[in-house]
Design a protein around this motif. Structure first.
Motif, PDB file in Angstrom:
ATOM      1  N   GLY A 206       0.779  -1.243   0.000  1.00  0.00           N
ATOM      2  CA  GLY A 206       0.000   0.000   0.000  1.00  0.00           C
ATOM      3  C   GLY A 206       0.809   1.290   0.000  1.00  0.00           C
ATOM      4  O   GLY A 206       0.313   2.320   0.458  1.00  0.00           O
ATOM      5  N   LYS A 207       1.987   1.254  -0.534  1.00  0.00           N
ATOM      6  CA  LYS A 207       2.802   2.485  -0.563  1.00  0.00           C
ATOM      7  C   LYS A 207       2.126   3.572  -1.401  1.00  0.00           C
ATOM      8  O   LYS A 207       1.971   4.695  -0.949  1.00  0.00           O
ATOM      9  CB  LYS A 207       4.203   2.194  -1.161  1.00  0.00           C
ATOM     10  CG  LYS A 207       5.021   1.250  -0.308  1.00  0.00           C
ATOM     11  CD  LYS A 207       6.324   0.904  -0.952  1.00  0.00           C
ATOM     12  CE  LYS A 207       6.164   0.141  -2.251  1.00  0.00           C
ATOM     13  NZ  LYS A 207       5.501  -1.182  -2.078  1.00  0.00           N
ATOM     14  N   THR A 208       1.778   3.190  -2.619  1.00  0.00           N
ATOM     15  CA  THR A 208       1.172   4.181  -3.508  1.00  0.00           C
ATOM     16  C   THR A 208      -0.154   4.672  -2.935  1.00  0.00           C
ATOM     17  O   THR A 208      -0.434   5.872  -2.939  1.00  0.00           O
ATOM     18  CB  THR A 208       0.944   3.571  -4.915  1.00  0.00           C
ATOM     19  OG1 THR A 208       2.151   2.921  -5.300  1.00  0.00           O
ATOM     20  CG2 THR A 208       0.594   4.614  -5.930  1.00  0.00           C
ATOM     21  N   SER A 209      -0.912   3.744  -2.413  1.00  0.00           N
ATOM     22  CA  SER A 209      -2.208   4.131  -1.828  1.00  0.00           C
ATOM     23  C   SER A 209      -1.997   5.084  -0.653  1.00  0.00           C
ATOM     24  O   SER A 209      -2.759   6.041  -0.475  1.00  0.00           O
ATOM     25  CB  SER A 209      -2.970   2.894  -1.345  1.00  0.00           C
ATOM     26  OG  SER A 209      -3.135   1.995  -2.410  1.00  0.00           O
TER      27      SER A 209
ATOM     28  N   ILE B 287       2.113  -1.460 -10.810  1.00  0.00           N
ATOM     29  CA  ILE B 287       3.136  -1.082  -9.835  1.00  0.00           C
ATOM     30  C   ILE B 287       3.723   0.273 -10.182  1.00  0.00           C
ATOM     31  O   ILE B 287       3.662   0.713 -11.326  1.00  0.00           O
ATOM     32  CB  ILE B 287       4.287  -2.114  -9.725  1.00  0.00           C
ATOM     33  CG1 ILE B 287       4.949  -2.321 -11.094  1.00  0.00           C
ATOM     34  CG2 ILE B 287       3.792  -3.409  -9.149  1.00  0.00           C
ATOM     35  CD1 ILE B 287       6.256  -3.045 -11.020  1.00  0.00           C
TER      36      ILE B 287
ATOM     37  N   GLY C 290       7.796  -0.477  -5.255  1.00  0.00           N
ATOM     38  CA  GLY C 290       7.770  -1.547  -4.270  1.00  0.00           C
ATOM     39  C   GLY C 290       8.391  -2.851  -4.716  1.00  0.00           C
ATOM     40  O   GLY C 290       8.877  -3.608  -3.894  1.00  0.00           O
TER      41      GLY C 290
ATOM     42  N   ASN D 123      -0.344  -0.573   7.655  1.00  0.00           N
ATOM     43  CA  ASN D 123      -1.443  -0.231   6.741  1.00  0.00           C
ATOM     44  C   ASN D 123      -2.511  -1.338   6.687  1.00  0.00           C
ATOM     45  O   ASN D 123      -2.310  -2.439   7.200  1.00  0.00           O
ATOM     46  CB  ASN D 123      -0.849   0.005   5.339  1.00  0.00           C
ATOM     47  CG  ASN D 123      -1.830   0.645   4.383  1.00  0.00           C
ATOM     48  OD1 ASN D 123      -2.736   1.361   4.814  1.00  0.00           O
ATOM     49  ND2 ASN D 123      -1.675   0.372   3.098  1.00  0.00           N
ATOM     50  N   LYS D 124      -3.576  -0.986   6.063  1.00  0.00           N
ATOM     51  CA  LYS D 124      -4.702  -1.897   5.827  1.00  0.00           C
ATOM     52  C   LYS D 124      -5.336  -2.390   7.126  1.00  0.00           C
ATOM     53  O   LYS D 124      -5.753  -3.547   7.249  1.00  0.00           O
ATOM     54  CB  LYS D 124      -4.278  -3.099   4.956  1.00  0.00           C
ATOM     55  CG  LYS D 124      -3.617  -2.714   3.629  1.00  0.00           C
ATOM     56  CD  LYS D 124      -3.528  -3.883   2.668  1.00  0.00           C
ATOM     57  CE  LYS D 124      -2.729  -3.514   1.433  1.00  0.00           C
ATOM     58  NZ  LYS D 124      -2.650  -4.541   0.431  1.00  0.00           N
TER      59      LYS D 124
ATOM     60  N   ASP E 186      -8.012  -1.640   8.145  1.00  0.00           N
ATOM     61  CA  ASP E 186      -9.453  -1.829   7.923  1.00  0.00           C
ATOM     62  C   ASP E 186      -9.773  -3.245   7.479  1.00  0.00           C
ATOM     63  O   ASP E 186     -10.921  -3.685   7.514  1.00  0.00           O
ATOM     64  CB  ASP E 186      -9.926  -0.830   6.854  1.00  0.00           C
ATOM     65  CG  ASP E 186      -9.232  -1.027   5.532  1.00  0.00           C
ATOM     66  OD1 ASP E 186      -9.859  -1.442   4.565  1.00  0.00           O
ATOM     67  OD2 ASP E 186      -7.988  -0.790   5.467  1.00  0.00           O
TER      68      ASP E 186
ATOM     69  N   ALA F 227      -4.836   3.327   4.323  1.00  0.00           N
ATOM     70  CA  ALA F 227      -4.714   4.218   3.169  1.00  0.00           C
ATOM     71  C   ALA F 227      -6.044   4.294   2.436  1.00  0.00           C
ATOM     72  O   ALA F 227      -6.432   5.327   1.903  1.00  0.00           O
ATOM     73  CB  ALA F 227      -3.633   3.696   2.233  1.00  0.00           C
TER      74      ALA F 227
END
Ligand SMILES: Nc1nc2c(ncn2[C@@H]2O[C@H](COP(=O)(O)OP(=O)(O)OP(=O)(O)O)[C@@H](O)[C@H]2O)c(=O)[nH]1
Length: 930
Positions: A446-449, A467, A490, A541-542, A544, A578
């Motif tokens: 989830g870097k980009t997110s 990517i 990534g 991250n994530k 959720d 994110a």
């Protein structure tokens, strides 16, 4: 018939000791004064001692030295006897008798001893016996040794100076004068001998000597000098002596006819003698110094040039430095040529080579013809010109091939680039600056997110292959404070770029998916951050997601040496989503907090410097570079030098694409105006003058060219070498061409990791831009496969490649390159499907059609275009888009396919960016039979 020793003593008027010594040397057994000698032995002794007595008695009138000291001795036995102790004269047992003289004389005609003492003695003898021969031979001998006391040397040398000198010696000449003359004469003779190899540096001369004059290094002398202190006499001293001779010959004046007048400070024998001949006044052995000093001095000089010597040589150097200083006071000896110095340290027959060196340079240095070297290089698979630069490995391989021993040293030049402002900032000039952040983590964590969430943009959808493929940079503001983010990719393929990012970054944000926890690239990211000594903040991250387990992430991180605060460590961790935008503000606040601790500062009042984050070539705009200003202020219109390129900033835009006039520290900007595309990771500097920028860039280019030339040669060489070494082992030679430097670097580093025991990946060339004819030619000569990433060859280039049976493989996703190469290496070379080009159409015009979009008016230049086939849009060799045809029409009618030479209208599914001169390449996938 026998004769008692005491009878002989009386007869000759010498002491028992004299006879005993002479007899010992001649191998005649004498136990006491009453020993009966065989008449033959008695006669020999009589003969020898009589002669010597006569000689010595003459000189003795002018000096009080015991005559026995002038006895020239050289016998078979003598050569094997131990030398005098260091710093002391030869023991008296070295004396000889008349009978021995003949033996010695004969020997001296066939052998020339290197040993200085012996040589002096031979001369003394020959002065009486065979002056002409002696004279000739002394021309190649070494100077007298200091082992013999000055007076003794003087005596002997006086006797052997020349035929005339020997006669003068009989006439009881002044000993001081003789001693002064003799060494000089010898030196001159030696000079003559050296001149036989005229105007050659010592290293050439040495090769010359090694091959043409081996007789000048007789074995007896070597044996004799094999005692502790003189163990290196045989070879090293030969050279050292030669050098001494040269030096002495240069620095010394002589009163002989041949000499030129110079300002000789002293006229005594000691002053005139070569340094080695000077009287020993210090506690240390002169012999030791004489034998070692020149080579030690050379070592010192050599060490100054090349680093990494052992302590022993350092000791010698230091000691010798002192020694040199001492001598200089007296004689101010001329510093010898550097070539000679290195030579002194080399093994016999070796050639010293400093790389990089051109073929011509090597030929000269090794005294080998250029053509021979080029032939040898060809054998090694290297097509070289005279001016080709060779690197260390190549020279070593050449040496092996040519049967020549080479000692290679690498020249490390420290380039001082004038015009760059590289001074250190003063404390009072520094002002706080924004932190520069890199986001790292495993693929899909989830870097980009996260970055999207931070800057409220959405990049993910437009990315090829899903990517992130280029380093970008952006700024965000929180609580009025700026944070700069470098967007790093990534996939493992981007290791290099990530590492580069970590080098300019202040803080690394490590993204770990709460549902996936620590993965290989997480660990790799940790290593990079640690290696760069960059503090980390963990974004879990994530959160959720249903499977999210924050505690497990923290535990797994602890296992990898990253202790978050909850686990008693000092690494900040922030749970985020994110997707839902949760925890993002917390994360940004934590970044600011961490930045405060770091007290990041820079000086805005100086010329800017920083790093190239990304660079590419835009056909209409020219080279575009993303720079990160890390210090100073960059202004539009300023001149910059970035890596090997330079230029004046025509346009400068911020991360939003807005034109700006100046960029303060910690600002990412995109600039236009560079003359060429720099490399991502290059440093840049603003300079006052455009000319200075150009000069710096040019000199860097020159340096790079040399490096590349040398590297290319060695790569080819390595290939051959490893093939030879590894028998069946093959190398996979690759040429990589890509749309941007960052991708190319990432592909190379990924591919080079694929080396296996059986196959070695060898990237022989890489670059930004489309595949060119020269790439094909290079592939042809090196048997390489060309890999194009987001680039397409022109039809002409493809045709050239087809002719030469060169494979050009093009890709749009880095994973695929790596997979393909990996498969190829495993022997699964053939893919199940292969792309087949059906035809190419050139866009001549574009039309806007309501409800459909842009249609390209095209002309089929090659093959045919089929309605259901796939197409790619290529602009200036770069692949802009891949998709399917939405409409294909001839005039107003739909067409299934349009053949070469016809015009048609082509629409691409969900794509409107079609421009005149674009090429639409039509292709389909065909199954390959295995
Ligand atoms: N549920 C959920 N999904 C997320 C979250 N963050 C990212 N994702 C999803 O995870 C997938 C990968 O996200 P990216 O942002 O592309 O991951 P990345 O690490 O940048 O991937 P690369 O650029 O390929 O290295 C996407 O499908 C995202 O929608 C999150 O907080 N919650």
């Amino acid at each position: 018939m026998t004769k008692k020793v005491n009878e002989l003593m009386t007869e000759l008027g010498v002491s028992y000791q004299d006879i005993k010594k002479a007899a010992d040397t001649m191998g005649i057994e004498v136990k006491s004064e009453r020993t009966n000698l065989a008449q033959k032995d008695a006669d020999r002794l009589n003969d020898t001692i009589s002669k010597l007595k006569g000689l010595d008695s003459k000189s003795d009138k002018n000096n009080n030295k015991p005559k026995i000291k002038a006895v020239p001795i050289i016998s078979k036995d003598f050569a094997h006897k131990p030398k005098a102790p260091v710093g002391k004269p030869m023991p008296r047992k070295a004396e000889s008798t008349d009978g021995e003289v003949d033996e010695v004389k004969a020997k001296s005609e066939v052998k020339v001893t290197v040993d200085k003492e012996v040589k002096a003695e031979v001369k003394a003898e020959n002065a009486e016996a065979k002056p002409k021969t002696t004279k000739k031979k002394t021309a190649v001998k070494e100077k007298p040794s200091d082992e013999v006391k000055e007076s003794k040397v003087a005596n002997k040398e006086k006797a052997v100076a020349s035929n005339e000198d020997a006669e003068k010696a009989e006439g009881k000449p002044n000993k001081g004068e003789e001693a002064a003359k003799e060494p000089e004469k010898k030196i001159e003779k030696k000079e003559e001998s050296y001149e036989n190899a005229p105007n050659k540096p010592m290293r050439f001369k040495k090769i010359f000597d090694a091959s043409s004059a081996p007789k000048e290094e007789p074995k007896p002398a070597r044996k004799k000098s094999s005692d502790k202190d003189g163990r290196k006499d045989s070879k090293k001293d030969e050279r050292g002596g030669r050098k001494n001779d040269k030096r002495d010959g240069q620095s010394r004046n002589s009163d002989s006819k041949q000499s030129r007048s110079s300002s000789r400070p002293q006229s005594s024998a000691a002053a005139d003698a070569p340094m080695a001949d000077k009287p020993q006044t210090k506690g240390k052995s002169k012999k030791f110094f004489d034998k070692d000093k020149d080579k030690d001095r050379d070592k010192f000089k050599h060490e100054k040039r090349s680093e990494g010597r052992n302590s022993k040589s350092r000791f010698f150097d230091e000691r010798n430095l002192e020694k040199q200083v001492k001598h200089r006071k007296k004689k101010a000896p001329k510093v010898t040529e550097p070539e000679i110095e290195i030579e002194e340290l080399l093994p016999e027959g070796a050639v010293a080579v400093t790389v990089p060196i051109t073929v011509a340079g090597l030929a000269e240095q090794a005294e080998i013809s250029v053509s021979k070297i080029i032939m040898s290089l060809m054998k090694l698979g290297i097509m070289a010109t005279v001016n080709q630069t060779l690197d260390k490995d190549t020279v070593e391989m050449l040496g092996e091939d040519l049967g020549m021993q080479v000692v290679v040293t690498e020249e490390k030049e420290e380039v001082v680039e004038e015009g760059l402002d590289l001074r250190e900032d003063k404390e009072n000039e520094l002002k706080p600056r924004a932190p520069i952040i890199t986001v790292m983590g495993h693929v899909d964590h989830g870097k980009t997110s996260l970055l999207d969430a931070i800057r409220n943009t959405n990049v993910t959808a437009g990315e090829s292959g899903g990517i992130t493929q280029h380093i970008g940079a952006s700024e965000v503001k929180i609580n009025g404070k700026k944070i700069v983010f470098l967007d790093t990719p990534g996939h493992e393929a981007f290791t290099t770029m990530r590492a580069r990012g970590a080098q300019v970054t202040d803080i690394a944000v490590l993204v770990v998916a709460a549902d996936d926890s620590v993965k290989p690239q997480t660990i790799e990211s940790i290593s990079h951050a640690k290696a760069a000594n960059v503090p980390m903040i963990v974004a879990i991250n994530k959160i959720d997601k249903p499977g999210a387990n924050v505690d497990r992430v923290k535990k797994d991180l602890a296992d990898r040496g990253v202790l978050v605060e909850d686990w008693g460590g000092d690494v900040i961790s922030v749970p985020v989503s994110a997707k839902k935008g949760e925890g993002i503000t917390d994360l940004l606040e934590m970044i600011l907090l961490q930045a405060e601790v770091l007290e990041l500062r820079a000086n805005p009042d100086r010329l800017a410097m920083g790093t190239v984050i990304e660079a590419r070539l835009d056909k209409s705009k020219g080279p575009i570079a993303t720079l990160l200003v890390t210090n100073g202020t960059l202004k539009a219109g300023q001149s910059v030098v970035a890596g090997t390129t330079s230029g004046k900033i025509r346009v400068m835009t911020n991360f939003k694409g807005e034109a700006i006039r100046k960029a303060l520290p910690a600002t990412p900007v995109e600039i236009l105006g560079l003359s060429d595309v720099p490399m991502a990771g290059d440093s840049f500097n603003a300079v006052k003058d455009d000319k200075v920028a150009r000069e710096i860039a040019e000199s860097r280019q020159e340096k790079m060219r040399e490096d590349v030339l040398a590297k290319n040669a060695s790569t080819t060489l390595e290939k051959l070498f490893s093939q030879i070494q590894e028998g069946e082992t093959k190398e996979l030679n690759l040429i990589i061409k890509g749309d941007v430097q960052g991708s190319v670097g990432a592909i190379i580093s990924s591919l080079e990791k694929l080396d296996t025991e059986d196959v070695r990946v060898n990237v022989i060339h890489s670059g930004v831009g489309t595949v060119t004819e020269s790439d094909v030619m290079l592939a042809e000569t090196s048997g390489a496969i060309i890999i194009g990433f987001n680039v397409r060859p022109t039809t002409a280039v493809q045709a050239r490649a087809d002719d030469a049976e060169i494979e050009i493989r093009t890709y749009r996703v880095i994973y695929d390159i790596i997979d393909d190469v990996q498969n190829a290496m495993k022997g699964m070379l053939d893919p199940e499907y292969k792309e087949e080009i059906l035809g190419k159409a050139e866009i001549r015009e574009t039309f806007k059609v309501p409800n459909i979009g842009i249609i390209g008016g095209a002309y089929i230049v090659e093959g045919k275009v089929k309605r259901n086939a796939q197409v790619r849009l290529v602009r200036d060799g770069i692949v802009i888009h891949e998709g399917t045809i939405s409409s294909l029409r001839r005039f107003k009618d739909d067409a299934k396919e349009v053949a070469q030479g016809y015009e048609c209208g082509i629409g691409i599914e969900a794509y409107n960016d079609i421009k005149p001169m674009d090429i639409i390449e039509c292709f389909h996938m065909v199954e390959i039979e295995r």
